[in-house]
Design a protein around this motif. Structure first.
Motif, PDB file in Angstrom:
ATOM      1  N   GLY A  15      26.056  38.323  27.125  1.00 13.74           N
ATOM      2  CA  GLY A  15      27.233  38.889  27.797  1.00 13.74           C
ATOM      3  C   GLY A  15      26.842  39.764  28.972  1.00 13.74           C
ATOM      4  N   THR A  16      25.829  40.591  28.795  1.00 21.57           N
ATOM      5  CA  THR A  16      25.342  41.431  29.890  1.00 21.57           C
ATOM      6  C   THR A  16      24.775  40.566  31.010  1.00 21.57           C
ATOM      7  OG1 THR A  16      24.881  43.260  28.382  1.00 21.57           O
ATOM      8  CG2 THR A  16      23.744  43.289  30.501  1.00 21.57           C
ATOM      9  N   TYR A  66      30.967  32.463  29.251  1.00 25.48           N
ATOM     10  CA  TYR A  66      31.809  32.019  30.358  1.00 25.48           C
ATOM     11  C   TYR A  66      32.541  33.220  30.964  1.00 25.48           C
ATOM     12  CZ  TYR A  66      35.931  30.284  32.780  1.00 25.48           C
ATOM     13  OH  TYR A  66      36.900  30.063  33.725  1.00 25.48           O
ATOM     14  N   CYS A  67      32.756  33.159  32.260  1.00 25.57           N
ATOM     15  CA  CYS A  67      33.723  34.028  32.934  1.00 25.57           C
ATOM     16  C   CYS A  67      34.186  33.316  34.201  1.00 25.57           C
ATOM     17  CB  CYS A  67      33.133  35.399  33.273  1.00 25.57           C
ATOM     18  SG  CYS A  67      31.926  35.410  34.615  1.00 25.57           S
ATOM     19  N   ARG A  68      35.288  33.774  34.713  1.00 24.25           N
ATOM     20  CA  ARG A  68      35.717  33.254  36.007  1.00 24.25           C
ATOM     21  C   ARG A  68      35.690  34.395  36.996  1.00 24.25           C
ATOM     22  NH1 ARG A  68      42.170  32.025  35.024  1.00 24.25           N
ATOM     23  NH2 ARG A  68      42.795  34.205  34.808  1.00 24.25           N
ATOM     24  N   ILE A 128      36.544  39.770  37.871  1.00 23.71           N
ATOM     25  CA  ILE A 128      35.908  38.961  36.834  1.00 23.71           C
ATOM     26  C   ILE A 128      36.869  38.943  35.661  1.00 23.71           C
ATOM     27  CG2 ILE A 128      33.938  38.732  35.278  1.00 23.71           C
ATOM     28  CD1 ILE A 128      32.371  40.524  37.293  1.00 23.71           C
ATOM     29  N   GLY A 129      37.118  37.769  35.118  1.00 21.20           N
ATOM     30  CA  GLY A 129      38.045  37.685  33.994  1.00 21.20           C
ATOM     31  C   GLY A 129      37.661  36.593  33.025  1.00 21.20           C
ATOM     32  N   ARG A 130      38.415  36.552  31.918  1.00 24.98           N
ATOM     33  CA  ARG A 130      38.204  35.562  30.857  1.00 24.98           C
ATOM     34  C   ARG A 130      36.746  35.573  30.388  1.00 24.98           C
ATOM     35  NH1 ARG A 130      43.254  35.608  31.370  1.00 24.98           N
ATOM     36  NH2 ARG A 130      44.530  33.705  31.288  1.00 24.98           N
ATOM     37  N   VAL A 131      36.184  36.772  30.269  1.00 27.75           N
ATOM     38  CA  VAL A 131      34.794  36.932  29.847  1.00 27.75           C
ATOM     39  C   VAL A 131      34.687  36.607  28.362  1.00 27.75           C
ATOM     40  CG1 VAL A 131      32.865  38.554  29.633  1.00 27.75           C
ATOM     41  CG2 VAL A 131      34.410  38.691  31.617  1.00 27.75           C
ATOM     42  N   SER A 179      39.262  30.102  41.535  1.00 31.24           N
ATOM     43  CA  SER A 179      38.144  30.867  40.976  1.00 31.24           C
ATOM     44  C   SER A 179      36.845  30.069  40.963  1.00 31.24           C
ATOM     45  CB  SER A 179      38.467  31.276  39.533  1.00 31.24           C
ATOM     46  OG  SER A 179      39.603  32.091  39.480  1.00 31.24           O
ATOM     47  N   ARG A 180      35.748  30.809  40.832  1.00 30.77           N
ATOM     48  CA  ARG A 180      34.452  30.233  40.475  1.00 30.77           C
ATOM     49  C   ARG A 180      34.361  30.332  38.964  1.00 30.77           C
ATOM     50  NH1 ARG A 180      31.845  27.309  44.253  1.00 30.77           N
ATOM     51  NH2 ARG A 180      30.010  27.513  42.925  1.00 30.77           N
ATOM     52  N   HIS A 181      33.687  29.371  38.358  1.00 30.20           N
ATOM     53  CA  HIS A 181      33.554  29.330  36.903  1.00 30.20           C
ATOM     54  C   HIS A 181      32.065  29.419  36.583  1.00 30.20           C
ATOM     55  CE1 HIS A 181      37.801  28.364  36.472  1.00 30.20           C
ATOM     56  NE2 HIS A 181      37.614  27.756  37.642  1.00 30.20           N
ATOM     57  N   LEU A 182      31.676  30.545  36.020  1.00 29.45           N
ATOM     58  CA  LEU A 182      30.280  30.824  35.703  1.00 29.45           C
ATOM     59  C   LEU A 182      30.107  30.693  34.200  1.00 29.45           C
ATOM     60  CD1 LEU A 182      27.447  31.896  36.493  1.00 29.45           C
ATOM     61  CD2 LEU A 182      28.398  34.213  36.246  1.00 29.45           C
ATOM     62  N   TYR A 183      29.159  29.863  33.787  1.00 25.47           N
ATOM     63  CA  TYR A 183      28.998  29.643  32.354  1.00 25.47           C
ATOM     64  C   TYR A 183      27.593  29.208  31.998  1.00 25.47           C
ATOM     65  CZ  TYR A 183      29.923  24.831  33.799  1.00 25.47           C
ATOM     66  OH  TYR A 183      29.877  23.613  34.428  1.00 25.47           O
ATOM     67  N   LEU A 184      27.258  29.464  30.748  1.00 24.31           N
ATOM     68  CA  LEU A 184      25.992  29.028  30.169  1.00 24.31           C
ATOM     69  C   LEU A 184      26.306  27.872  29.239  1.00 24.31           C
ATOM     70  CD1 LEU A 184      22.930  29.493  29.717  1.00 24.31           C
ATOM     71  CD2 LEU A 184      23.573  31.043  27.840  1.00 24.31           C
ATOM     72  N   ILE A 185      25.630  26.745  29.455  1.00 26.37           N
ATOM     73  CA  ILE A 185      25.907  25.544  28.670  1.00 26.37           C
ATOM     74  C   ILE A 185      24.611  25.050  28.026  1.00 26.37           C
ATOM     75  CG2 ILE A 185      25.633  24.011  30.662  1.00 26.37           C
ATOM     76  CD1 ILE A 185      27.976  22.318  29.427  1.00 26.37           C
TER      77      ILE A 185
END
Length: 155
Positions: free
Chosen positions: A89-90, A59-61, A74-77, A45-51
């Motif tokens: 979230g949006t 976060y989501c993958r 898209i999962g683990r939102v 997966s790609r891991h998209l997140y705000l840090i």
């Protein structure tokens, strides 16, 4: 605050730790749902997140087509409790959909959403395509992305 989009191998040990901690804090502890969090999809997966200052705020993958489903997914939102109902979230979903569109242009996007979040995902352009089913004791539905622009409503 910085948005990051990384493959599994690009994540630092600290980033992976903070991602997994947030996922366990929300999905296992907050939702009181013991389930196998480490499920074998993270590596592909790609891991998209705000840090922000080492803390993961959203976060989501993004799972490529033909890994979990025929479609991209898209999962683990997750949004950190401090950022819920702020629009993050949006923005997270919009960024994930943009990445999928650019990377897998011919793929639809399929998700398994907690049933109580159907309106949120519906506002992001997803349509429910299944009856409710239990996943780890929590009602879920399958949804597919229709391609509409997400509205300013959030988790």
């Amino acid at each position: 605050m910085n948005w990051e989009n990384k493959s599994f191998s690009e994540l630092t040990n600290d980033e992976l730790y903070h991602i997994l901690k947030l996922r366990v804090d929300v999905f296992v502890v907050e939702q009181n749902c013991p389930y196998p969090e480490i499920d074998g999809y993270d590596q592909e997966s790609r891991h998209l997140y705000l840090i922000n200052e080492g803390q993961i705020l959203a976060y989501c993958r993004i799972i490529p087509p033909n890994v979990k489903f025929e479609e991209a997914s898209i999962g683990r939102v997750i949004t950190h409790d401090s950022t819920r109902r702020t629009g993050i979230g949006t923005e997270l979903i919009n960024r994930a959909l943009e990445y999928i569109s650019q990377t897998y242009s011919d793929s639809n996007v399929k998700i398994e959403a907690q049933a109580h979040l159907q309106q949120f995902y519906g506002n992001c352009g997803f349509q429910t395509i299944s009856d409710e089913f239990l996943e780890d004791g929590i009602p879920h539905v399958e949804m597919i992305f229709l391609g509409k622009t997400a509205e300013k409503q959030d988790l």
